[in-house]
Design a protein around this motif. Structure first.
Motif, PDB file in Angstrom:
ATOM      1  N   GLN A 141       0.552  -1.143   0.096  1.00  0.00           N
ATOM      2  CA  GLN A 141      -0.001  -0.131  -0.025  1.00  0.00           C
ATOM      3  C   GLN A 141       0.850   1.295  -0.179  1.00  0.00           C
ATOM      4  O   GLN A 141       0.642   2.301  -0.514  1.00  0.00           O
ATOM      5  CB  GLN A 141      -0.972   0.041   1.405  1.00  0.00           C
ATOM      6  N   LEU A 142       2.076   1.155   0.461  1.00  0.00           N
ATOM      7  CA  LEU A 142       2.893   2.310   0.523  1.00  0.00           C
ATOM      8  C   LEU A 142       3.537   2.642  -0.738  1.00  0.00           C
ATOM      9  O   LEU A 142       4.076   3.756  -0.859  1.00  0.00           O
ATOM     10  CB  LEU A 142       4.039   2.087   1.509  1.00  0.00           C
ATOM     11  N   GLU A 143       3.084   1.813  -1.823  1.00  0.00           N
ATOM     12  CA  GLU A 143       3.603   2.368  -3.116  1.00  0.00           C
ATOM     13  C   GLU A 143       2.963   3.140  -3.796  1.00  0.00           C
ATOM     14  O   GLU A 143       3.469   3.680  -4.935  1.00  0.00           O
ATOM     15  CB  GLU A 143       3.981   1.106  -4.058  1.00  0.00           C
ATOM     16  N   ALA A 144       1.688   3.380  -3.627  1.00  0.00           N
ATOM     17  CA  ALA A 144       0.869   4.165  -4.599  1.00  0.00           C
ATOM     18  C   ALA A 144       1.285   5.703  -5.087  1.00  0.00           C
ATOM     19  O   ALA A 144       1.195   5.907  -6.269  1.00  0.00           O
ATOM     20  CB  ALA A 144      -0.614   4.131  -4.213  1.00  0.00           C
ATOM     21  N   GLU A 145       1.549   6.336  -3.978  1.00  0.00           N
ATOM     22  CA  GLU A 145       1.949   7.809  -4.191  1.00  0.00           C
ATOM     23  C   GLU A 145       3.061   7.832  -5.088  1.00  0.00           C
ATOM     24  O   GLU A 145       3.143   8.568  -6.124  1.00  0.00           O
ATOM     25  CB  GLU A 145       2.156   8.310  -2.958  1.00  0.00           C
ATOM     26  N   GLN A 146       4.306   7.151  -4.937  1.00  0.00           N
ATOM     27  CA  GLN A 146       5.562   7.180  -5.789  1.00  0.00           C
ATOM     28  C   GLN A 146       5.223   6.394  -7.121  1.00  0.00           C
ATOM     29  O   GLN A 146       5.633   7.193  -8.066  1.00  0.00           O
ATOM     30  CB  GLN A 146       6.575   6.367  -4.950  1.00  0.00           C
ATOM     31  N   THR A 147       4.406   5.473  -7.188  1.00  0.00           N
ATOM     32  CA  THR A 147       3.973   5.256  -8.500  1.00  0.00           C
ATOM     33  C   THR A 147       3.405   6.146  -9.379  1.00  0.00           C
ATOM     34  O   THR A 147       3.664   6.190 -10.416  1.00  0.00           O
ATOM     35  CB  THR A 147       3.001   3.822  -8.114  1.00  0.00           C
ATOM     36  N   GLN A 148       2.326   6.899  -8.660  1.00  0.00           N
ATOM     37  CA  GLN A 148       1.511   7.933  -9.467  1.00  0.00           C
ATOM     38  C   GLN A 148       2.922   8.975  -9.891  1.00  0.00           C
ATOM     39  O   GLN A 148       2.556   9.282 -11.131  1.00  0.00           O
ATOM     40  CB  GLN A 148       0.688   8.748  -8.517  1.00  0.00           C
ATOM     41  N   ARG A 149       3.602   9.368  -9.025  1.00  0.00           N
ATOM     42  CA  ARG A 149       4.887  10.260  -9.471  1.00  0.00           C
ATOM     43  C   ARG A 149       5.582   9.773 -10.975  1.00  0.00           C
ATOM     44  O   ARG A 149       5.753  10.469 -11.801  1.00  0.00           O
ATOM     45  CB  ARG A 149       5.847  10.701  -8.376  1.00  0.00           C
ATOM     46  N   THR A 150       5.700   8.353 -10.642  1.00  0.00           N
ATOM     47  CA  THR A 150       6.481   7.709 -11.698  1.00  0.00           C
ATOM     48  C   THR A 150       5.736   8.076 -13.114  1.00  0.00           C
ATOM     49  O   THR A 150       6.175   8.285 -14.014  1.00  0.00           O
ATOM     50  CB  THR A 150       6.724   6.317 -11.379  1.00  0.00           C
ATOM     51  N   LEU A 151       4.451   7.532 -12.876  1.00  0.00           N
ATOM     52  CA  LEU A 151       3.530   7.827 -14.215  1.00  0.00           C
ATOM     53  C   LEU A 151       3.301   9.083 -14.822  1.00  0.00           C
ATOM     54  O   LEU A 151       3.247   9.105 -16.022  1.00  0.00           O
ATOM     55  CB  LEU A 151       2.310   6.714 -13.925  1.00  0.00           C
ATOM     56  N   GLU A 152       3.378   9.826 -13.823  1.00  0.00           N
ATOM     57  CA  GLU A 152       3.257  11.229 -14.285  1.00  0.00           C
ATOM     58  C   GLU A 152       4.341  11.805 -15.091  1.00  0.00           C
ATOM     59  O   GLU A 152       4.446  12.737 -15.887  1.00  0.00           O
ATOM     60  CB  GLU A 152       2.605  12.081 -13.009  1.00  0.00           C
ATOM     61  N   ARG A 153       5.499  11.244 -14.423  1.00  0.00           N
ATOM     62  CA  ARG A 153       6.878  11.706 -15.371  1.00  0.00           C
ATOM     63  C   ARG A 153       6.923  10.968 -16.706  1.00  0.00           C
ATOM     64  O   ARG A 153       7.217  11.722 -17.735  1.00  0.00           O
ATOM     65  CB  ARG A 153       8.087  11.137 -14.490  1.00  0.00           C
ATOM     66  N   LEU A 154       6.640   9.559 -16.601  1.00  0.00           N
ATOM     67  CA  LEU A 154       6.555   8.903 -17.696  1.00  0.00           C
ATOM     68  C   LEU A 154       5.559   9.382 -18.698  1.00  0.00           C
ATOM     69  O   LEU A 154       5.932   9.646 -20.034  1.00  0.00           O
ATOM     70  CB  LEU A 154       6.167   7.324 -17.658  1.00  0.00           C
TER      71      LEU A 154
END
Length: 447
Positions: A141-154
């Motif tokens: 569950q800790l991953e969601a915020e950082q994953t969103q930042r990754t996808l927004e960069r990509l």
């Protein structure tokens, strides 16, 4: 959508704290290897070698960054204070389960990062990505915020891409991303049938291992992505498959283009699912490749990860290729089944390539777990951040970075070491200058 569209695999780069903490209930490999000594450098190099192998076969390949682990900012939100190293030491002294969750490198399994729908399937003509909340397991569950930042960069172009934040993390809306989602189509650029596989409904009362995906979450993602109900399928995973260790659908089934490759006991109502796919598959004829339980039991499917393989179409090929883990080749039940399958005249899957991802496999993640599939038109690929696409120069930089910063071994007794925090932050800060992440990408860079 252009006929030139292609499916690109974006693999998660294995993190520096790759370890065997046994945090994932229902994941038999994770439980079996809990407490073992891990090899983070080998794990990262194996993942990078898999990416390079697919590139050598003529396929486009992307890479996604690891998350910051240990997750010091989250630990501070729980009341731990002091320098980052002191925070890490203090949490180990008092809350070891919390510490292990904060150190988990599970974001490497990018199939759980999000659910992706190509623009050809979405009513607004945009490519949609919904970040998974992964709420069943604390460390995930800790991953969601950082994953969103990754996808927004990509995917930065709002005119072409929509990145949705994770659903509210609640038991009713439990979402595990693309590991419970498949797509079938005549060609990557054509409109397809999107297939959402869930383990339970919120009103269900099941026992045994957790069923991590709910029907409600799957329905919500489909609505967000503006999918056509006439081209969307929802089906229940077999409870027995979950209880045998198929904690995600991609442990027992995988689809690519017009082909669905699955275990006989993967689905709750197989016949109804296949009939619905046939009814909704306008423009192409689905091909169903079933492996009977009499040939490969669920137990053998899970231990070998036969179905946690990638299926790809190599340039110019008339049949598909299975990218399978070496464990499938080394299993005396699955190896002959694969050999028989690819030898059949006119086989839909006519070739196999075996890849070594043993460090990931020991934690319950095969080739399919390591990648997030994104179908892109040429215009969408041009609008994406180019620095995430792997080429020889980037691969060489990443290999040198891994060899410089990753520990060769990480034993359970090594995890409390406060220098681990400094090591990982130094490495990740450097990574933000190799990948197009920016100097404020990780939480430690923003404090």
């Amino acid at each position: 959508m252009s006929g030139d569209a292609e499916e690109i695999n974006f693999d998660g780069l294995v993190g520096l704290t790759h370890n065997y903490a046994g945090l994932s209930e229902g994941n038999l490999a994770s439980a079996r290897n809990s407490g073992s000594v891990s090899r983070p450098r080998d794990a990262a190099l194996q993942g990078l070698a898999k990416m390079q192998r697919l590139r050598a076969l003529g396929l486009a390949q992307g890479v996604l960054p690891p998350h910051e682990r240990p997750n010091i900012s989250w630990l501070r939100s729980l009341g731990f204070s002091g320098s980052d190293g002191e925070v890490w030491s203090r949490v180990w002294e008092s809350e070891q389960f919390i510490a292990r969750a904060a150190a988990a490198a599970s974001a490497m399994w990018a199939a759980n990062a999000a659910t992706i729908s190509p623009s050809a399937d979405c009513a607004d003509g945009k490519l949609h990505a919904s970040v998974a909340n992964l709420q069943t397991m604390l460390h995930r569950q800790l991953e969601a915020e950082q994953t969103q930042r990754t996808l927004e960069r990509l995917l930065p172009d709002a005119a072409r891409f929509v990145v949705h934040e994770a659903l509210l993390p609640h038991d009713v809306l439990s979402d595990e991303g693309a590991a419970n989602h498949m797509r079938m189509t005549g060609s990557p650029g054509a409109s397809g049938v999107e297939i959402f596989i869930y383990g339970r409904r919120s009103t269900g009362d099941r026992k045994g291992f957790p069923a991590r995906q709910t029907e409600e979450a799957s329905q919500a993602v489909a609505r967000r992505h503006k999918l056509d109900p006439g081209r969307t399928v929802f089906a229940k995973q077999a409870s027995r498959a979950i209880d045998m260790g198929a904690f995600h659908n991609d442990v027992v089934a995988v689809a690519h283009e017009h082909v669905l490759f699955y275990h006989e006991e993967a689905f709750d109502d197989k016949d109804a699912l296949l009939a619905e796919i046939r009814a909704k598959a306008a423009g192409f004829e689905p091909v169903f490749v079933e492996i009977p339980a009499a040939q490969v039991s669920l137990q053998e499917a899970v231990s070998s990860y036969l179905f946690n393989s990638q299926i790809v179409r190599l340039p110019g090929a008339t049949s598909l290729t299975l990218i399978a883990p070496t464990e499938t080749r080394d299993n005396n039940k699955t190896a002959p089944v694969v050999a028989e399958m690819i030898a059949k005249p006119g086989a839909a899957i006519g070739k196999v390539e075996y890849v070594e991802v043993r460090e990931s496999m020991r934690n319950g993640g095969g080739p399919a777990c390591l990648r997030l599939r994104i179908v892109m038109t040429p215009a969408e690929r041009a609008a994406a951040a180019q620095g995430f696409f792997l080429d020889d120069a980037l691969a060489a930089k990443l290999e040198a970075w891994i060899k410089t910063h990753y520990r060769e071994e990480l034993a359970p007794a090594d995890l409390p070491d406060p220098s681990l925090v400094t090591e990982t932050q130094t490495a990740l800060d450097e990574l933000t200058r190799i990948l197009p992440l920016g100097g404020d990408f990780y939480p430690f860079q923003r404090t």
